[in-house]
Design a protein around this motif. Structure first.
Motif, PDB file in Angstrom:
ATOM      1  N   LEU A   1       0.718  15.204  -8.260  1.00  0.00           N
ATOM      2  CA  LEU A   1       0.208  15.832  -6.849  1.00  0.00           C
ATOM      3  C   LEU A   1       1.347  16.514  -5.755  1.00  0.00           C
ATOM      4  O   LEU A   1       0.433  17.636  -4.726  1.00  0.00           O
ATOM      5  CB  LEU A   1       0.590  14.713  -5.647  1.00  0.00           C
ATOM      6  CG  LEU A   1       0.107  14.721  -4.441  1.00  0.00           C
ATOM      7  CD1 LEU A   1      -1.180  14.984  -4.558  1.00  0.00           C
ATOM      8  CD2 LEU A   1       0.231  13.044  -3.425  1.00  0.00           C
ATOM      9  N   PHE A   2       2.492  16.772  -6.161  1.00  0.00           N
ATOM     10  CA  PHE A   2       3.181  17.852  -5.288  1.00  0.00           C
ATOM     11  C   PHE A   2       3.597  19.088  -5.846  1.00  0.00           C
ATOM     12  O   PHE A   2       3.216  19.731  -6.024  1.00  0.00           O
ATOM     13  CB  PHE A   2       5.141  17.173  -4.252  1.00  0.00           C
ATOM     14  CG  PHE A   2       4.027  16.077  -3.717  1.00  0.00           C
ATOM     15  CD1 PHE A   2       3.853  16.463  -2.042  1.00  0.00           C
ATOM     16  CD2 PHE A   2       3.970  14.474  -4.135  1.00  0.00           C
ATOM     17  CE1 PHE A   2       3.608  15.731  -1.603  1.00  0.00           C
ATOM     18  CE2 PHE A   2       3.895  13.961  -2.867  1.00  0.00           C
ATOM     19  CZ  PHE A   2       3.800  14.354  -2.004  1.00  0.00           C
ATOM     20  N   PHE A   3       4.411  18.778  -7.399  1.00  0.00           N
ATOM     21  CA  PHE A   3       4.768  20.123  -8.507  1.00  0.00           C
ATOM     22  C   PHE A   3       3.826  20.428  -8.807  1.00  0.00           C
ATOM     23  O   PHE A   3       3.283  22.091  -8.441  1.00  0.00           O
ATOM     24  CB  PHE A   3       5.821  19.340  -9.676  1.00  0.00           C
ATOM     25  CG  PHE A   3       6.436  20.307  -9.530  1.00  0.00           C
ATOM     26  CD1 PHE A   3       6.915  20.946  -9.292  1.00  0.00           C
ATOM     27  CD2 PHE A   3       5.939  20.927 -11.263  1.00  0.00           C
ATOM     28  CE1 PHE A   3       7.859  21.677 -10.769  1.00  0.00           C
ATOM     29  CE2 PHE A   3       6.391  21.950 -11.972  1.00  0.00           C
ATOM     30  CZ  PHE A   3       7.650  21.926 -11.095  1.00  0.00           C
ATOM     31  N   ILE A   4       2.559  20.223  -9.077  1.00  0.00           N
ATOM     32  CA  ILE A   4       1.110  20.696  -9.868  1.00  0.00           C
ATOM     33  C   ILE A   4       0.619  21.331  -8.545  1.00  0.00           C
ATOM     34  O   ILE A   4       0.507  22.536  -9.184  1.00  0.00           O
ATOM     35  CB  ILE A   4       0.363  20.092 -10.504  1.00  0.00           C
ATOM     36  CG1 ILE A   4       1.435  19.289 -11.605  1.00  0.00           C
ATOM     37  CG2 ILE A   4      -0.584  20.649 -11.414  1.00  0.00           C
ATOM     38  CD1 ILE A   4       2.022  20.498 -13.613  1.00  0.00           C
TER      39      ILE A   4
ATOM     40  N   LEU B   1      -3.415   3.196  -6.846  1.00  0.00           N
ATOM     41  CA  LEU B   1      -2.087   3.037  -7.578  1.00  0.00           C
ATOM     42  C   LEU B   1      -0.683   2.874  -7.070  1.00  0.00           C
ATOM     43  O   LEU B   1       0.935   3.195  -8.128  1.00  0.00           O
ATOM     44  CB  LEU B   1      -2.589   4.168  -9.104  1.00  0.00           C
ATOM     45  CG  LEU B   1      -3.430   3.592 -10.008  1.00  0.00           C
ATOM     46  CD1 LEU B   1      -3.654   5.262 -10.693  1.00  0.00           C
ATOM     47  CD2 LEU B   1      -2.988   2.627 -10.685  1.00  0.00           C
ATOM     48  N   LEU B   2      -0.598   3.019  -6.261  1.00  0.00           N
ATOM     49  CA  LEU B   2       0.791   3.086  -5.453  1.00  0.00           C
ATOM     50  C   LEU B   2       1.585   1.792  -5.200  1.00  0.00           C
ATOM     51  O   LEU B   2       2.845   1.828  -5.521  1.00  0.00           O
ATOM     52  CB  LEU B   2       1.199   3.668  -3.995  1.00  0.00           C
ATOM     53  CG  LEU B   2       2.200   3.924  -3.193  1.00  0.00           C
ATOM     54  CD1 LEU B   2       1.973   5.407  -2.085  1.00  0.00           C
ATOM     55  CD2 LEU B   2       2.494   3.074  -2.256  1.00  0.00           C
TER      56      LEU B   2
ATOM     57  N   VAL C   1       2.432  11.099  -9.287  1.00  0.00           N
ATOM     58  CA  VAL C   1       3.403  11.829  -7.570  1.00  0.00           C
ATOM     59  C   VAL C   1       3.274  13.411  -7.899  1.00  0.00           C
ATOM     60  O   VAL C   1       3.615  14.168  -7.249  1.00  0.00           O
ATOM     61  CB  VAL C   1       4.402  11.450  -7.558  1.00  0.00           C
ATOM     62  CG1 VAL C   1       5.382  11.767  -6.497  1.00  0.00           C
ATOM     63  CG2 VAL C   1       4.182   9.752  -6.728  1.00  0.00           C
ATOM     64  N   PHE C   2       3.949  13.891  -9.403  1.00  0.00           N
ATOM     65  CA  PHE C   2       3.873  14.745  -9.740  1.00  0.00           C
ATOM     66  C   PHE C   2       2.829  16.110 -10.155  1.00  0.00           C
ATOM     67  O   PHE C   2       3.302  17.064  -9.444  1.00  0.00           O
ATOM     68  CB  PHE C   2       4.763  14.804 -11.071  1.00  0.00           C
ATOM     69  CG  PHE C   2       5.507  15.811 -12.294  1.00  0.00           C
ATOM     70  CD1 PHE C   2       6.220  16.984 -11.694  1.00  0.00           C
ATOM     71  CD2 PHE C   2       4.295  15.814 -13.053  1.00  0.00           C
ATOM     72  CE1 PHE C   2       6.709  17.622 -12.670  1.00  0.00           C
ATOM     73  CE2 PHE C   2       4.201  17.681 -13.495  1.00  0.00           C
ATOM     74  CZ  PHE C   2       5.817  18.748 -13.596  1.00  0.00           C
TER      75      PHE C   2
ATOM     76  N   ALA D   1       6.214   4.925 -14.906  1.00  0.00           N
ATOM     77  CA  ALA D   1       5.950   6.157 -15.322  1.00  0.00           C
ATOM     78  C   ALA D   1       4.753   7.112 -14.851  1.00  0.00           C
ATOM     79  O   ALA D   1       4.638   7.964 -14.626  1.00  0.00           O
ATOM     80  CB  ALA D   1       6.094   5.962 -16.474  1.00  0.00           C
ATOM     81  N   GLY D   2       3.638   5.929 -15.533  1.00  0.00           N
ATOM     82  CA  GLY D   2       2.524   6.037 -15.211  1.00  0.00           C
ATOM     83  C   GLY D   2       2.418   7.197 -13.300  1.00  0.00           C
ATOM     84  O   GLY D   2       1.835   8.019 -13.348  1.00  0.00           O
TER      85      GLY D   2
END
Length: 319
Positions: free
Chosen positions: A303-306, A189-190, A300-301, A294-295
């Motif tokens: 993967l890193f923030f959560i 998806l990247l 990414v959100f 946005a998907g």
């Protein structure tokens, strides 16, 4: 012996070598992109000179198109070297991941370092397959390699962990099924995430210096759609297997844990993108591309923030 330090050392060295080779590949991809711009400028100057020149004006070096062809050949050479370096990087990267598993005597997807490393390998592998099938997409390689190199740098510095056994909660065969599937899907998806961003740049023509060299908007839109069509079922299967694993580990299929919730939001966005893209009037539309972008931003959100900031049942980042 829980960890083999010698094998772990060679795994780390192969990872470092991969990052160096990817940096070199990024350099040559950038040179290809820049040389392509020079070729277009030279061709344009030749066209203007041909229109404005009189019969008495002596021919100048390059007016016959030789300079443009030479520049285009140079761009092609840079691009081929870049692709060759990406293939070498993929091989060393695969070796790094395999050795990591042998060093720790487990499946090498037990923490953020290993997951993100494997995600980058999948992204590079997917791009190599696409370039093999569609060589005209190669000039966009610099925009795929840039986030991959950044992710690899963060992985090797901020996220790095020594090889070690995983926590008891991850000592399950489900890690092979669930985490591997999510890794494959996220890496795939990247590519459409980048393609949708480039589609928006190409469609609006801004910045003009970027848009001119990119493949056509139609080819970028088609690329984003086709790869998402391939990755979405994998992502769906990953979420389903995660729910099954959750039931076995925690006694419930779904508990709206932060990671589960954000993963579901990403799934909704990709489902909306595929539905919109398949709907008449939405093909080659900016709205569908924004949904796809946005998907990937949500992934990414997640993967890193959560993983690194929000506490939850999935807090196995190790950082």
């Amino acid at each position: 012996m829980l960890v083999d330090p010698t094998i772990a050392m060679w795994s780390d060295r192969l990872f470092q070598a991969t990052l160096v080779v990817l940096l070199l590949a990024l350099v040559f991809a950038s040179l290809e992109y820049a040389a392509g711009r020079v070729a277009r400028a030279a061709a344009r100057q030749e066209e203007l000179a041909a229109v404005g020149a009189s019969g008495a004006t002596p021919a100048r070096p390059g007016d016959d198109g030789t300079a443009g062809r030479a520049t285009r050949t140079r761009a092609d050479r840079h691009g081929r070297i870049g692709v060759s370096l990406m293939i070498l990087a993929a091989l060393t990267h695969l070796g790094s991941i395999v050795l990591r598993g042998f060093a720790a005597y487990r499946w090498p997807l037990g923490n953020m370092y290993e997951f993100t490393s494997a995600l980058c390998l999948m992204a590079v592998g997917a791009w190599l397959v696409l370039v093999r099938r569609h060589p005209g997409l190669r000039p966009a390689g610099v925009f795929v390699l840039t986030p991959v190199v950044l992710l690899m740098f963060v992985t090797g510095t901020v996220l790095y962990l020594d090889a070690a056994p995983v926590v008891p909660a991850l000592q399950s065969y489900w890690i092979i099924i669930h985490v591997t599937t999510i890794t494959l899907a996220s890496g795939l998806l990247l590519v459409p995430g980048v393609a949708s961003l480039l589609f928006l740049v190409k469609r609006h023509g801004k910045p003009a210096s970027w848009a001119a060299k990119l493949p056509s908007a139609e080819s970028l839109d088609r690329l984003a759609y086709r790869v998402t069509v391939l990755a979405f079922p994998l992502y769906t299967f990953g979420i389903i297997t995660g729910a099954v694993w959750a039931e076995a580990a925690w006694g419930r299929f779904w508990g709206w844990d932060p990671k589960e919730t954000v993963a579901f939001v990403a799934w909704i966005l990709y489902a909306a993108y595929l539905h919109a893209r398949a709907t008449a009037g939405w093909k080659n539309s900016g709205a569908a591309a924004w949904i796809n972008t946005a998907g990937f931003a949500t992934i990414v959100f997640n993967l890193f923030f959560i993983n690194m900031v929000v506490a939850g049942l999935h807090s196995y980042a190790g950082v």
